[in-house]
Design an enzyme around this catalytic site. Structure first.
Site, PDB file in Angstrom:
ATOM      1  CG  HIS A 180      -2.001   1.078   1.093  1.00  0.00           C
ATOM      2  ND1 HIS A 180      -1.938   2.260   1.785  1.00  0.00           N
ATOM      3  CD2 HIS A 180      -3.113   1.156   0.329  1.00  0.00           C
ATOM      4  CE1 HIS A 180      -2.977   3.010   1.460  1.00  0.00           C
ATOM      5  NE2 HIS A 180      -3.702   2.367   0.585  1.00  0.00           N
ATOM      6  CG  HIS A 182      -4.991   6.571  -2.642  1.00  0.00           C
ATOM      7  ND1 HIS A 182      -3.692   6.147  -2.562  1.00  0.00           N
ATOM      8  CD2 HIS A 182      -5.724   5.697  -1.916  1.00  0.00           C
ATOM      9  CE1 HIS A 182      -3.629   5.068  -1.794  1.00  0.00           C
ATOM     10  NE2 HIS A 182      -4.854   4.766  -1.394  1.00  0.00           N
ATOM     11  CG  HIS A 202      -7.820   0.410  -2.341  1.00  0.00           C
ATOM     12  ND1 HIS A 202      -7.718   1.515  -3.154  1.00  0.00           N
ATOM     13  CD2 HIS A 202      -6.996   0.639  -1.285  1.00  0.00           C
ATOM     14  CE1 HIS A 202      -6.875   2.384  -2.607  1.00  0.00           C
ATOM     15  NE2 HIS A 202      -6.423   1.886  -1.472  1.00  0.00           N
ATOM     16  CG  HIS A 210     -11.768   5.821   1.545  1.00  0.00           C
ATOM     17  ND1 HIS A 210     -10.886   6.777   1.076  1.00  0.00           N
ATOM     18  CD2 HIS A 210     -11.009   4.746   1.863  1.00  0.00           C
ATOM     19  CE1 HIS A 210      -9.655   6.284   1.091  1.00  0.00           C
ATOM     20  NE2 HIS A 210      -9.701   5.056   1.568  1.00  0.00           N
ATOM     21  CG  HIS A 245      -8.139   5.777   5.698  1.00  0.00           C
ATOM     22  ND1 HIS A 245      -7.098   4.903   5.854  1.00  0.00           N
ATOM     23  CD2 HIS A 245      -8.762   5.401   4.562  1.00  0.00           C
ATOM     24  CE1 HIS A 245      -7.080   4.033   4.846  1.00  0.00           C
ATOM     25  NE2 HIS A 245      -8.091   4.310   4.049  1.00  0.00           N
ATOM     26  CG  PHE A 300      -2.904   7.127   1.651  1.00  0.00           C
ATOM     27  CD1 PHE A 300      -3.987   6.428   2.166  1.00  0.00           C
ATOM     28  CD2 PHE A 300      -3.144   8.122   0.713  1.00  0.00           C
ATOM     29  CE1 PHE A 300      -5.286   6.719   1.771  1.00  0.00           C
ATOM     30  CE2 PHE A 300      -4.440   8.420   0.313  1.00  0.00           C
ATOM     31  CZ  PHE A 300      -5.506   7.723   0.843  1.00  0.00           C
ATOM     32  CG  HIS A 319      -9.693  -0.086   1.749  1.00  0.00           C
ATOM     33  ND1 HIS A 319     -10.048   0.528   0.573  1.00  0.00           N
ATOM     34  CD2 HIS A 319      -9.006   0.823   2.476  1.00  0.00           C
ATOM     35  CE1 HIS A 319      -9.577   1.763   0.580  1.00  0.00           C
ATOM     36  NE2 HIS A 319      -8.937   1.975   1.716  1.00  0.00           N
TER      37      HIS A 319
HETATM   38 CU1  C2O Z   1      -5.338   3.120  -0.291  1.00  0.00          CU
HETATM   39 CU2  C2O Z   1      -8.138   3.782   2.026  1.00  0.00          CU
HETATM   40  O1  C2O Z   1      -6.477   3.707   1.111  1.00  0.00           O
END
Ligand code: C2O
Length: 581
Positions: free
Chosen positions: A168, A194, A203, A323, A327, A343, A356
């Site tokens: 990631h 992203h 993802h 989303h 995070h 990230f 996710h």
């Molecule tokens: Cu690649 Cu929610 O992040």
């Protein structure tokens, strides 16, 4: 408020109130996978897409919306440039985005030049991903064991948990794009998955292999990842299994107070503490992300992004809203958001994959359960989208190349989701009529054209001209937004709103949100991005029929700027295409 606290561990594999899937998406598992892959050489070597086919047909899975019969790919032209897989030997340590210095976190999975073109294996048994709030003790035990084994694999095993986390990091902080046909690439072009149409596909593939690796480690090929059901009030707390200190699912680096149960998730990052207000905010946000806010497929998926493009053309609705909020809400604000809120470290928290899995579920729900009169054509048939590629290690430590076109249907990939009711599906806010104060503000506020570009460091009200008087099918565009990618940024957009700094998002005047996590861009820290917010339904809800302009309020939620908005305008919504028969 007992219902918002912990939930008993029961297995509920189907739920009667979950909407009935359309016929085309019912589980129909055939013993043979009918994948048709007309563009990839069938040999197991790296293959280049063939360039000479016109109107290629592509089939995925067993008869879903995206089956061979109804997906027509725009032919490749000479300028086609799908994003290519990264250069794995060109990434290293994660970078601190504020000062450009290396952080002591590896940001790259192992490198090898043995790459195999991946083919999704035939589906013999559908995996059903369960809600993390509804799983049995046995399930938790098994999942825990799998993650524990993953954490104890040799350090250089690409399936090792920390190597998985590096993947990631590489795709958002450390790696560079490889030109098609090149074995080594220029190190100027940062790869960023992203804030564009690559968000959902990347993802999905990432979790797909993560799930297969876990299944392999516990010798259970049917193992399915749990999803964090944060879109349902019963799932709006951190799933209890991730909170056991001795569990492999536990992570130290999370927000200490704010996100511990019984705290209810704050999908609006408003800082609101009242659980009832949070739940209604959250449901309104979900309704907006999934239904009310999008006028076309790019509004949901994110904007076009090709090889050679600057990163961050524009995130889709779920990515930039619910989303991002999850995070940040989970991460530790004292430590740069680590792990979930930044990230480069997000993949180091086992909760990331549970989060996710729900983001992935939103994609499936949007494809198959959202009334198609809202966004008639939900497919992207562009060659550069379908042929964008990524590299992952599979459960046998083989580095494989995958393409976006092979992940458009979750059933074709062998998994589905536990059926849970969708309380946001009908959560349209009550109608609201603008009061005298708004009428007045509408006449004295500045016209958008006169004040942009504008640094958004306080609440701003501005008048924007509609394309025509009366009820129209229109979209609000915030364009040329210069955003500082090293920060958490968030602002909300309201139309004809009476309130100045509302913590209540459960109202018709709430139009949408832009939120981003800190992430890497090109050499400098800012990128230009844009978002589209559909106005049509809001016009209905707010009785704007006779107006020829609207009053837009922008409410920044994070401290201290970071966004300069280039321009705000209203355009007509793209004409609705008829869905393919
Ligand atoms: Cu690649 Cu929610 O992040």
């Amino acid at each position: 408020m007992a219902t918002l606290n912990y939930f008993p561990c029961t297995t509920t594999l189907s739920h009667p109130t979950f909407p009935k899937p359309p016929a085309s998406h019912r589980l129909q598992i055939t013993s043979q996978n009918k994948n048709v892959d007309m563009e990839t050489n069938s040999s197991n070597n790296i293959s280049q897409p063939k360039v000479d086919r016109r109107n290629m047909l592509l089939g995925l899975g067993s008869g879903g919306l995206y089956s061979a019969a109804n997906l027509v790919i725009t032919p490749r032209d000479s300028s086609a440039t799908p994003v290519q897989a990264p250069v794995l030997d060109r990434c290293g340590k994660a970078k601190d985005l504020n000062n450009g210095k290396d952080i002591d976190i590896n940001c790259c999975p192992p490198n090898t030049d043995q790459i195999v073109e991946y083919r999704v294996p035939p589906v013999s048994q559908m995996k059903i991903r369960p809600s993390a709030h509804r799983v049995s003790d046995e399930y938790i035990f098994k999942y825990n064991m799998a993650i524990d084994r993953m954490k104890h694999l040799p350090k250089d095993d690409p399936r090792n948990f920390w190597q998985q986390a590096n993947v990631h990091c590489a795709y958002c902080n450390g790696a560079y794009k490889l030109q098609e046909g090149q074995v080594d690439g220029p190190d100027t072009e940062v790869l960023q998955v992203h804030n564009s149409w690559l968000f959902f596909p990347f993802h999905r593939w990432y979790l797909y292999f993560y799930e297969r690796i876990l299944g392999k480690l516990i010798n259970d090929p049917t193992f399915a990842l749990p999803f964090w059901n944060w879109d349902n009030p019963k799932g709006m707390t951190i799933p209890p299994m991730f909170l056991e200190k001795k569990s492999a699912l536990y992570n130290e680096k999370r927000s200490k107070n704010d996100s511990m149960p019984p705290a209810v998730v704050d999908l609006g990052l408003t800082g609101e503490k009242n659980p009832l207000q949070l739940v209604t905010n959250n449901l309104t946000i979900m309704y907006n992300d999934m239904i009310r806010g999008n006028s076309d497929v790019y509004g949901f998926m994110g904007k076009e992004y090709r090889q050679g493009d600057a990163p961050d053309p524009g995130p889709g609705s779920v990515e930039r809203s619910s989303h991002t909020s999850i995070h940040w809400w989970v991460g530790d604000p004292e430590k740069n958001g680590e792990d979930m809120g930044n990230f480069y470290t997000a993949g180091r928290d086992p909760l990331f994959y549970c989060h996710h899995a729900n983001v992935d579920r939103m994609w499936t729900l949007w494809q198959y359960f959202i009334p198609s009169n809202k966004v008639p054509d939900k497919r992207i048939t562009n060659f550069d989208f379908l042929n964008a590629s990524f590299l992952f290690y599979d459960e046998n430590k083989q580095l494989v190349r995958v393409r976006v076109r092979d992940c458009l249907d979750n059933l074709g990939m062998g998994y589905d989701f536990q059926r849970i009711d969708l309380p946001w599906l009908d959560y349209r806010p009550p109608s609201q009529t603008a009061g005298a104060r708004i009428r007045r503000a509408n006449t004295i506020s500045k016209l958008a054209a006169t004040i942009f570009p504008l640094k958004l460091d306080q609440i701003v009200r501005v008048v924007v001209q509609k394309t025509k008087k009366g009820k129209a099918d229109e979209v609000l565009v915030l364009e040329d937004m210069e955003v500082d990618t090293s920060k958490l940024l968030k602002f909300d957009v309201f139309v004809n709103d009476e309130d100045d700094n509302s913590f209540e998002l459960d109202k018709a005047a709430y139009l949408g949100t832009y939120a981003q996590l800190p992430h890497k861009s090109e050499t400098n820290k800012t990128v230009k991005t844009s978002i589209n917010l559909k106005l049509t339904d809001l016009y209905d809800d707010m009785d704007i029929a006779d107006d020829d302009r609207i009053l837009v309020t922008l409410v920044p939620r994070n401290q201290g700027g970071g966004v300069t908005i280039g321009n705000i305008k209203i355009i007509e919504a793209p004409p609705a295409k008829k869905p393919a028969a």
